[in-house]
Design an enzyme around this catalytic site. Structure first.
Site, PDB file in Angstrom:
ATOM      1  N   ASP A  80      23.957 -63.362 -24.157  1.00  0.00           N
ATOM      2  CA  ASP A  80      23.862 -64.814 -23.970  1.00  0.00           C
ATOM      3  C   ASP A  80      22.598 -65.327 -24.664  1.00  0.00           C
ATOM      4  OD1 ASP A  80      21.761 -64.273 -22.250  1.00  0.00           O
ATOM      5  OD2 ASP A  80      22.703 -65.158 -20.464  1.00  0.00           O
TER       6      ASP A  80
ATOM      7  N   CYS B 174      22.172 -59.773 -21.073  1.00  0.00           N
ATOM      8  CA  CYS B 174      21.844 -61.150 -20.686  1.00  0.00           C
ATOM      9  C   CYS B 174      20.453 -61.101 -20.055  1.00  0.00           C
ATOM     10  CB  CYS B 174      22.923 -61.773 -19.788  1.00  0.00           C
ATOM     11  SG  CYS B 174      23.132 -61.043 -18.160  1.00  0.00           S
TER      12      CYS B 174
ATOM     13  N   THR C 216      19.432 -60.594 -16.909  1.00  0.00           N
ATOM     14  CA  THR C 216      19.309 -59.437 -16.018  1.00  0.00           C
ATOM     15  C   THR C 216      20.301 -58.336 -16.342  1.00  0.00           C
ATOM     16  OG1 THR C 216      20.899 -60.445 -14.515  1.00  0.00           O
ATOM     17  CG2 THR C 216      18.556 -60.871 -14.065  1.00  0.00           C
TER      18      THR C 216
ATOM     19  N   HIS D 260      29.088 -38.999 -15.235  1.00  0.00           N
ATOM     20  CA  HIS D 260      29.840 -38.966 -13.978  1.00  0.00           C
ATOM     21  C   HIS D 260      30.876 -40.083 -13.846  1.00  0.00           C
ATOM     22  CE1 HIS D 260      26.645 -36.471 -11.577  1.00  0.00           C
ATOM     23  NE2 HIS D 260      26.968 -35.915 -12.735  1.00  0.00           N
TER      24      HIS D 260
ATOM     25  N   HIS E  43      34.650 -35.438 -11.170  1.00  0.00           N
ATOM     26  CA  HIS E  43      34.388 -36.870 -11.370  1.00  0.00           C
ATOM     27  C   HIS E  43      35.658 -37.640 -11.716  1.00  0.00           C
ATOM     28  CE1 HIS E  43      30.231 -35.878 -11.053  1.00  0.00           C
ATOM     29  NE2 HIS E  43      30.314 -35.036 -12.073  1.00  0.00           N
TER      30      HIS E  43
END
Ligand code: RB5
Length: 154
Positions: free
Chosen positions: A8, A65, A67, A98, A133
């Site tokens: 962004d 972005c 965060t 994993h 997994h």
């Protein structure tokens, strides 16, 4: 590898630096994010990169972005996407080994460029381990496939 990158408006500089870094390592990088500082809604980039990954147009996706949260949440709404937001390389590496993540996300307001480079290095070098997994990754897919049916039953 062929990698789609999206971002962004608050992550343009970091996107450009990571794109150049990945290219310097021999990867082909397709930029679908904004290159402007004008306000830009992160779900647009999250969705574009996610679709390219599930359609097989690219091998992996990188999302940035402020965060890493909003853009990874957006990508995770697309069936088949396992996007992980992280701020350090250990989680990035384990998320591939994993959880078989196909998109990595981070925040330009949270981490510096050197940590971002370490994150993409560790994530791209890691290999999915499968085995035990796979059962869990299959369970995630099953939630994705059936939750609307189960919700209707409840
Ligand atoms: C934009 O202000 C900011 O909300 C966005 O970059 C991101 O951090 C959202 O999760």
């Amino acid at each position: 590898m062929k990698i789609a990158i999206g971002n962004d408006h608050v992550a343009v500089d970091m996107k450009n630096e990571i794109k150049a870094y990945l290219e310097s390592k021999g990867h082909e990088v397709i930029n679908v994010g904004t290159d402007s500082s004008e306000r830009f809604n992160y779900p647009v980039s999250g969705y574009k990169v996610a679709k390219m990954v599930v359609n097989g147009e690219v091998d992996r996706g990188v999302l940035i972005c402020g965060t890493g949260v909003g853009i990874s949440l957006s990508a995770n709404k697309v069936h088949g996407i396992r996007a992980c937001v992280c701020s350090e390389p250990y989680t990035a590496k384990l998320s591939k080994q994993h959880n078989n993540t196909n998109i990595i996300a981070f925040g330009s307001r949270v981490i510096g460029i050197e940590t971002a480079k370490m994150i993409v290095d560790e994530w791209l070098a890691a290999e999915y381990e499968g085995g035990r997994h796979q059962t869990r990754v299959d369970m995630i897919a099953e939630i994705e496939e059936t939750q609307h049916l189960k919700a209707a039953e409840e």
